[in-house]
Motif scaffolding. Structure first.
Motif, PDB file in Angstrom:
ATOM      1  N   VAL A  39       0.855  -1.185   0.000  1.00 28.93           N
ATOM      2  CA  VAL A  39       0.000   0.000   0.000  1.00 28.93           C
ATOM      3  C   VAL A  39       0.893   1.237   0.000  1.00 28.93           C
ATOM      4  O   VAL A  39       1.846   1.336   0.768  1.00 28.93           O
ATOM      5  N   ASN A  40       0.553   2.178  -0.886  1.00 28.23           N
ATOM      6  CA  ASN A  40       1.269   3.442  -0.968  1.00 28.23           C
ATOM      7  C   ASN A  40       0.221   4.552  -1.025  1.00 28.23           C
ATOM      8  O   ASN A  40      -0.329   4.834  -2.084  1.00 28.23           O
ATOM      9  N   GLY A  41      -0.063   5.131   0.136  1.00 27.47           N
ATOM     10  CA  GLY A  41      -1.115   6.146   0.214  1.00 27.47           C
ATOM     11  C   GLY A  41      -2.464   5.516  -0.050  1.00 27.47           C
ATOM     12  O   GLY A  41      -2.876   4.584   0.630  1.00 27.47           O
ATOM     13  N   SER A  42      -3.146   5.980  -1.086  1.00 29.74           N
ATOM     14  CA  SER A  42      -4.461   5.431  -1.417  1.00 29.74           C
ATOM     15  C   SER A  42      -4.380   4.372  -2.520  1.00 29.74           C
ATOM     16  O   SER A  42      -5.406   3.859  -2.957  1.00 29.74           O
ATOM     17  N   GLU A  43      -3.169   4.037  -2.967  1.00 28.04           N
ATOM     18  CA  GLU A  43      -3.007   3.028  -4.007  1.00 28.04           C
ATOM     19  C   GLU A  43      -2.516   1.718  -3.397  1.00 28.04           C
ATOM     20  O   GLU A  43      -1.790   1.721  -2.405  1.00 28.04           O
ATOM     21  N   PHE A  44      -2.906   0.610  -4.021  1.00 30.20           N
ATOM     22  CA  PHE A  44      -2.501  -0.694  -3.509  1.00 30.20           C
ATOM     23  C   PHE A  44      -2.224  -1.654  -4.661  1.00 30.20           C
ATOM     24  O   PHE A  44      -2.760  -1.502  -5.757  1.00 30.20           O
ATOM     25  N   VAL A  45      -1.358  -2.619  -4.384  1.00 34.56           N
ATOM     26  CA  VAL A  45      -1.058  -3.702  -5.319  1.00 34.56           C
ATOM     27  C   VAL A  45      -1.015  -4.984  -4.509  1.00 34.56           C
ATOM     28  O   VAL A  45      -0.346  -5.056  -3.481  1.00 34.56           O
ATOM     29  N   GLY A  46      -1.751  -5.977  -4.953  1.00 33.56           N
ATOM     30  CA  GLY A  46      -1.777  -7.265  -4.278  1.00 33.56           C
ATOM     31  C   GLY A  46      -1.498  -8.381  -5.263  1.00 33.56           C
ATOM     32  O   GLY A  46      -1.800  -8.268  -6.449  1.00 33.56           O
ATOM     33  N   LYS A  47      -0.912  -9.450  -4.764  1.00 39.30           N
ATOM     34  CA  LYS A  47      -0.633 -10.619  -5.595  1.00 39.30           C
ATOM     35  C   LYS A  47      -1.171 -11.847  -4.888  1.00 39.30           C
ATOM     36  O   LYS A  47      -1.195 -11.914  -3.664  1.00 39.30           O
ATOM     37  N   GLY A  48      -1.593 -12.811  -5.689  1.00 42.50           N
ATOM     38  CA  GLY A  48      -2.113 -14.033  -5.117  1.00 42.50           C
ATOM     39  C   GLY A  48      -2.315 -15.095  -6.170  1.00 42.50           C
ATOM     40  O   GLY A  48      -1.866 -14.959  -7.303  1.00 42.50           O
ATOM     41  N   ARG A  49      -3.034 -16.123  -5.769  1.00 46.39           N
ATOM     42  CA  ARG A  49      -3.331 -17.245  -6.661  1.00 46.39           C
ATOM     43  C   ARG A  49      -4.798 -17.625  -6.468  1.00 46.39           C
ATOM     44  O   ARG A  49      -5.255 -17.796  -5.335  1.00 46.39           O
ATOM     45  N   TYR A  50      -5.510 -17.742  -7.590  1.00 46.21           N
ATOM     46  CA  TYR A  50      -6.929 -18.090  -7.548  1.00 46.21           C
ATOM     47  C   TYR A  50      -7.239 -18.974  -8.752  1.00 46.21           C
ATOM     48  O   TYR A  50      -6.790 -18.693  -9.863  1.00 46.21           O
ATOM     49  N   ALA A  51      -7.990 -20.019  -8.526  1.00 43.56           N
ATOM     50  CA  ALA A  51      -8.369 -20.954  -9.586  1.00 43.56           C
ATOM     51  C   ALA A  51      -7.133 -21.458 -10.336  1.00 43.56           C
ATOM     52  O   ALA A  51      -7.116 -21.513 -11.556  1.00 43.56           O
ATOM     53  N   MET A  52      -6.083 -21.757  -9.570  1.00 46.75           N
ATOM     54  CA  MET A  52      -4.832 -22.311 -10.094  1.00 46.75           C
ATOM     55  C   MET A  52      -4.088 -21.357 -11.035  1.00 46.75           C
ATOM     56  O   MET A  52      -3.310 -21.774 -11.861  1.00 46.75           O
TER      57      MET A  52
END
Length: 135
Positions: A39-52
């Motif tokens: 998270v940087n201020g009001s911006e965000f970046v997320g990483k993950g895994r879904y449905a392989m």
């Protein structure tokens, strides 16, 4: 896909909106498959895994009368979405809109479980967060 749900709030809107404006609070609880979040201020970046499949979620939080999360999900294709929290008296209205990559899989497998789970635990999670933040 568009989903609207509501929950009765046990906390005032000022404290609730402060907490719901924080992607560190909302994103991992609303989207449990997001494992890395920056998270940087009001911006965000997320990483993950879904449905392989690996994916990256990025977006911005806008706070005004309501709280809006506008985001994109990239995983081979692109999906766009919006998560909006609005107060109506002592009720919180959650509106979720999404289209694109993962739309079919999400609507079949996870949407009710994730959204209902988020709302069922919300008042207790806000209570604990208020204690932690001393709000």
């Amino acid at each position: 896909m568009e989903i609207t749900k509501s929950v009765k709030l046990e906390h005032g809107w000022d404290a609730t909106s402060t907490i719901l404006s924080d992607p560190r609070f909302v994103i991992p609880r609303m989207f449990p498959v997001v494992k890395e979040l920056t998270v940087n201020g009001s911006e965000f970046v997320g990483k993950g895994r879904y449905a392989m499949r690996d994916f990256e979620m990025s977006g911005t939080v806008f706070k005004g009368v309501d709280i809006r999360y506008v985001f994109q999900i990239k995983s081979g294709g692109i999906g766009t979405g919006k998560l909006v929290f609005t107060q109506n008296g002592d009720t919180l209205i959650l509106k979720f809109e999404y289209e694109g990559v993962f739309e079919r899989t999400f609507s079949l497998m996870s949407r009710d479980r994730w959204i209902n789970g988020f709302l069922e635990k919300l008042n207790e999670e806000i209570r604990l967060e208020r204690i932690k933040r001393k709000i």
